[in-house]
Scaffold this active site. Structure first.
Site, mmCIF file in Angstrom:
data_model
loop_
_atom_site.group_PDB
_atom_site.id
_atom_site.type_symbol
_atom_site.label_atom_id
_atom_site.label_comp_id
_atom_site.label_asym_id
_atom_site.label_seq_id
_atom_site.Cartn_x
_atom_site.Cartn_y
_atom_site.Cartn_z
ATOM 1 N N HIS A 36 13.306 -12.691 -5.501
ATOM 2 C CA HIS A 36 12.435 -11.920 -4.658
ATOM 3 C C HIS A 36 12.833 -10.404 -4.270
ATOM 4 O O HIS A 36 12.359 -9.535 -4.394
ATOM 5 C CB HIS A 36 12.228 -12.566 -3.378
ATOM 6 C CG HIS A 36 11.207 -12.182 -2.383
ATOM 7 N ND1 HIS A 36 9.985 -12.765 -2.297
ATOM 8 C CD2 HIS A 36 11.222 -10.798 -1.647
ATOM 9 C CE1 HIS A 36 9.468 -11.851 -1.549
ATOM 10 N NE2 HIS A 36 10.066 -10.781 -1.133
ATOM 11 N N GLU A 37 14.199 -10.308 -3.909
ATOM 12 C CA GLU A 37 14.643 -9.061 -3.625
ATOM 13 C C GLU A 37 14.834 -8.193 -4.696
ATOM 14 O O GLU A 37 14.497 -6.847 -4.733
ATOM 15 C CB GLU A 37 15.915 -9.036 -2.758
ATOM 16 C CG GLU A 37 15.908 -9.705 -1.417
ATOM 17 C CD GLU A 37 14.696 -9.284 -0.588
ATOM 18 O OE1 GLU A 37 14.326 -8.120 -0.835
ATOM 19 O OE2 GLU A 37 14.065 -10.347 0.125
ATOM 20 N N GLY A 45 0.583 -1.248 0.062
ATOM 21 C CA GLY A 45 -0.024 -0.107 0.031
ATOM 22 C C GLY A 45 0.913 1.293 -0.012
ATOM 23 O O GLY A 45 0.311 2.315 -0.552
ATOM 24 N N CYS A 65 6.771 -12.290 2.443
ATOM 25 C CA CYS A 65 7.316 -11.205 2.464
ATOM 26 C C CYS A 65 7.212 -10.364 3.736
ATOM 27 O O CYS A 65 5.860 -10.220 4.045
ATOM 28 C CB CYS A 65 6.661 -10.456 1.309
ATOM 29 S SG CYS A 65 7.769 -8.982 0.945
ATOM 30 N N HIS A 111 11.893 -6.440 -5.973
ATOM 31 C CA HIS A 111 11.482 -5.309 -5.034
ATOM 32 C C HIS A 111 11.925 -3.793 -5.891
ATOM 33 O O HIS A 111 11.426 -2.884 -5.826
ATOM 34 C CB HIS A 111 11.835 -5.368 -3.693
ATOM 35 C CG HIS A 111 11.145 -5.953 -2.672
ATOM 36 N ND1 HIS A 111 9.818 -5.474 -2.368
ATOM 37 C CD2 HIS A 111 11.290 -7.119 -1.918
ATOM 38 C CE1 HIS A 111 8.925 -6.470 -1.523
ATOM 39 N NE2 HIS A 111 10.124 -7.361 -1.396
#
Length: 256
Positions: A227-228, A84, A185, A231
């Protein structure tokens, strides 16, 4: 200008009785007005009165004072931003190599590692602590590996990994085959889902000393890297997940 803790406490103690008195008077006045809500008095109110309501939330005076005396936290945060927050969906900017050894970037790296270890997670990116820069950290301690079952170690390809920092990382897929496992996460706290990831990748970039580094990873470390890296592009695992596997990790507790 800075206030000492003692000065702030004296200021709050001085104002608190006034605030409480004001709130008590407001409650009594409000009760008197609402004892006969919106109904005109036949002797003193020749015309009907109007009701006015609002859904606007107001902060207490003490909250206002707190924000005046102590500013809200600023990035890099000592907590992880939650889904969010726009920073998690923005594309991270590259770091000037000449600035990596500077105080600001070093503080980001230090905070990143501190938060990662405090939460006992195995990877974290700068956007997750509110800094939209291309910096990631990962670490899989020996203790965590020892706590894993032999079956899990074999199936997931778990190995211990010493602390690694990558600045401006670039990812290259070494094996196009994928494996699917449940993934979580810290920015989507309390949930997990099955996510496919490449089983072998290579990452290259700069370390915390601005030195060029390259690392090949397979199994679970490869998953952490992907995964990182996501981001840094504003991508979350929920964008790759099998939606039918998305769960609250504490769902059983709600039924107890």
């Amino acid at each position: 200008m800075r206030w000492s803790g003692a000065a702030m406490n004296r200021h709050l103690r001085t104002l608190l009785p006034c605030v409480l008195s004001f709130r008590a008077t407001s409650v009594l006045f409000s009760s008197a007005r609402t004892s006969s809500p919106c109904s005109p008095c036949p002797l003193t109110c020749p015309a009907p009165s109007r009701c006015h309501t609002t859904n606007v939330k107001t902060r207490s005076y003490l909250q206002y004072l707190k924000r005046k005396v102590k500013a809200p936290p600023a990035p890099p945060y000592s907590h992880v931003c939650q889904v969010g927050d726009p920073v998690l969906r923005s594309k991270a900017a590259a770091v000037d190599p000449g600035a990596i050894r500077g105080a600001e970037v070093q503080q980001v790296i230090k905070t990143l590692v501190t938060v990662m270890r405090k939460l006992e997670c195995v990877g974290l990116s700068a956007p997750q602590i509110g800094v939209p820069l291309q910096i990631i950290a990962l670490e899989y301690p020996d203790k965590m590996l020892e706590e894993s079952s032999p079956a899990s170690v074999q199936a997931r390809g778990l190995i211990s990994v010493p602390l690694k920092i990558f600045v401006n990382p670039q990812l290259r897929v070494l094996n196009g085959q994928t494996a699917t496992f449940q993934e979580a996460c810290e920015s989507i706290s309390g949930y997990s889902a099955s996510v496919p990831r490449y089983i072998s990748v290579e990452v290259s970039g700069l370390n915390e000393k601005a030195e060029p580094v390259t690392w090949q990873a397979s199994g679970w470390p490869a998953r952490i890297l992907q995964h990182e890296m996501d981001h840094l592009s504003g991508v979350l695992y929920i964008d790759h997940m099998d939606s039918k596997t998305f769960i609250n990790v504490n769902w059983e507790q709600y039924n107890e």
